[in-house]
Design a protein around this motif. Structure first.
Motif, short mmCIF file in Angstrom:
data_model
loop_
_atom_site.label_atom_id
_atom_site.label_comp_id
_atom_site.label_asym_id
_atom_site.label_seq_id
_atom_site.Cartn_x
_atom_site.Cartn_y
_atom_site.Cartn_z
N THR A 16 -19.53 99.91 66.57
CA THR A 16 -18.26 100.26 67.20
C THR A 16 -18.40 100.15 68.71
OG1 THR A 16 -18.80 102.61 67.42
CG2 THR A 16 -17.78 101.91 65.34
N GLN A 17 -17.27 100.16 69.42
CA GLN A 17 -17.28 100.13 70.88
C GLN A 17 -18.07 101.32 71.42
OE1 GLN A 17 -16.52 96.88 71.83
NE2 GLN A 17 -16.65 98.03 73.71
N ASN A 51 -22.83 103.46 74.17
CA ASN A 51 -23.98 104.37 74.18
C ASN A 51 -25.29 103.60 74.34
OD1 ASN A 51 -22.46 106.71 73.99
ND2 ASN A 51 -22.55 106.76 71.76
N LEU A 52 -25.38 102.46 73.66
CA LEU A 52 -26.58 101.62 73.80
C LEU A 52 -26.69 101.08 75.22
CD1 LEU A 52 -26.62 99.63 70.43
CD2 LEU A 52 -28.31 101.30 71.21
N LYS A 53 -25.57 100.70 75.81
CA LYS A 53 -25.60 100.20 77.18
C LYS A 53 -26.07 101.27 78.15
CE LYS A 53 -22.20 96.48 76.87
NZ LYS A 53 -20.90 95.96 77.34
N LYS A 54 -25.66 102.51 77.93
CA LYS A 54 -26.10 103.62 78.78
C LYS A 54 -27.60 103.86 78.61
CE LYS A 54 -21.64 105.92 78.80
NZ LYS A 54 -20.84 107.02 78.28
N GLU A 79 -35.23 95.31 73.19
CA GLU A 79 -34.75 95.57 71.82
C GLU A 79 -33.30 96.05 71.84
OE1 GLU A 79 -35.61 99.13 68.72
OE2 GLU A 79 -37.40 98.07 69.43
N ILE A 80 -32.99 96.97 72.74
CA ILE A 80 -31.62 97.48 72.86
C ILE A 80 -30.69 96.36 73.33
CG2 ILE A 80 -30.12 99.06 74.15
CD1 ILE A 80 -32.41 101.11 74.01
N ASP A 81 -31.15 95.55 74.27
CA ASP A 81 -30.35 94.43 74.75
C ASP A 81 -29.97 93.50 73.60
OD1 ASP A 81 -29.17 92.91 76.94
OD2 ASP A 81 -30.77 91.45 76.58
N GLN A 82 -30.92 93.22 72.73
CA GLN A 82 -30.65 92.36 71.57
C GLN A 82 -29.66 93.03 70.61
OE1 GLN A 82 -31.74 89.08 71.36
NE2 GLN A 82 -30.14 89.10 69.81
N GLN A 83 -29.81 94.34 70.40
CA GLN A 83 -28.88 95.07 69.53
C GLN A 83 -27.46 94.95 70.07
OE1 GLN A 83 -31.19 98.96 69.48
NE2 GLN A 83 -30.11 99.09 67.54
N ILE A 84 -27.31 95.12 71.37
CA ILE A 84 -25.99 95.03 72.00
C ILE A 84 -25.40 93.64 71.80
CG2 ILE A 84 -24.77 95.03 74.21
CD1 ILE A 84 -26.82 97.24 75.11
N LYS A 85 -26.21 92.61 72.05
CA LYS A 85 -25.74 91.23 71.87
C LYS A 85 -25.30 90.98 70.43
CE LYS A 85 -28.48 89.21 75.57
NZ LYS A 85 -29.68 88.46 75.91
N ASN A 86 -26.10 91.48 69.49
CA ASN A 86 -25.76 91.30 68.07
C ASN A 86 -24.45 92.01 67.71
OD1 ASN A 86 -28.04 89.76 67.67
ND2 ASN A 86 -29.23 91.42 66.76
N MET A 87 -24.26 93.20 68.23
CA MET A 87 -23.03 93.95 67.95
C MET A 87 -21.82 93.28 68.60
SD MET A 87 -24.13 97.92 68.30
CE MET A 87 -25.10 98.75 67.04
N GLU A 88 -21.99 92.83 69.85
CA GLU A 88 -20.87 92.21 70.56
C GLU A 88 -20.48 90.86 69.95
OE1 GLU A 88 -21.16 94.13 75.02
OE2 GLU A 88 -22.22 92.25 74.65
N SER A 89 -21.43 90.18 69.34
CA SER A 89 -21.12 88.89 68.72
C SER A 89 -20.85 89.05 67.22
CB SER A 89 -22.25 87.90 68.95
OG SER A 89 -23.43 88.36 68.35
N HIS A 90 -20.76 90.29 66.77
CA HIS A 90 -20.42 90.64 65.38
C HIS A 90 -21.47 90.16 64.37
CE1 HIS A 90 -16.67 92.09 66.97
NE2 HIS A 90 -16.44 90.90 67.52
#
Length: 72
Positions: free
Chosen positions: A44-45, A50-53, A28-39
């Motif tokens: 925010t960065q 924080n999600l990556k950690k 779930e967190i991995d998907q959140q990160i992908k969604n944020m990185e692809s806008h």
């Protein structure tokens, strides 16, 4: 994630409720990160970092469980 433990992961996802929850949360967190990185989703960065950690901490915890289960 952990291809060498693919069979054990499948087994633990059905037999270990705690492992299953951690695994799902990691994905779930991995998907959140992908969604944020692809806008697709706002973030925010700092939020992404924080999600990556958090994702890495979950991965570490999953690895400990896998190591123990593989030695049993």
């Amino acid at each position: 994630m952990f291809p060498e433990y693919r069979e054990l992961i499948t087994q633990l996802k059905t037999s270990d409720h705690h492992f299953s929850r951690l695994f799902d949360k990691h994905n779930e967190i991995d998907q959140q990160i992908k969604n944020m990185e692809s806008h697709v989703a706002p973030g925010t960065q700092v939020e992404i970092e924080n999600l990556k950690k958090e994702k890495l901490a979950l991965k570490d915890e999953l690895y400990v469980i896998l190591k123990k289960a593989s030695q049993a």
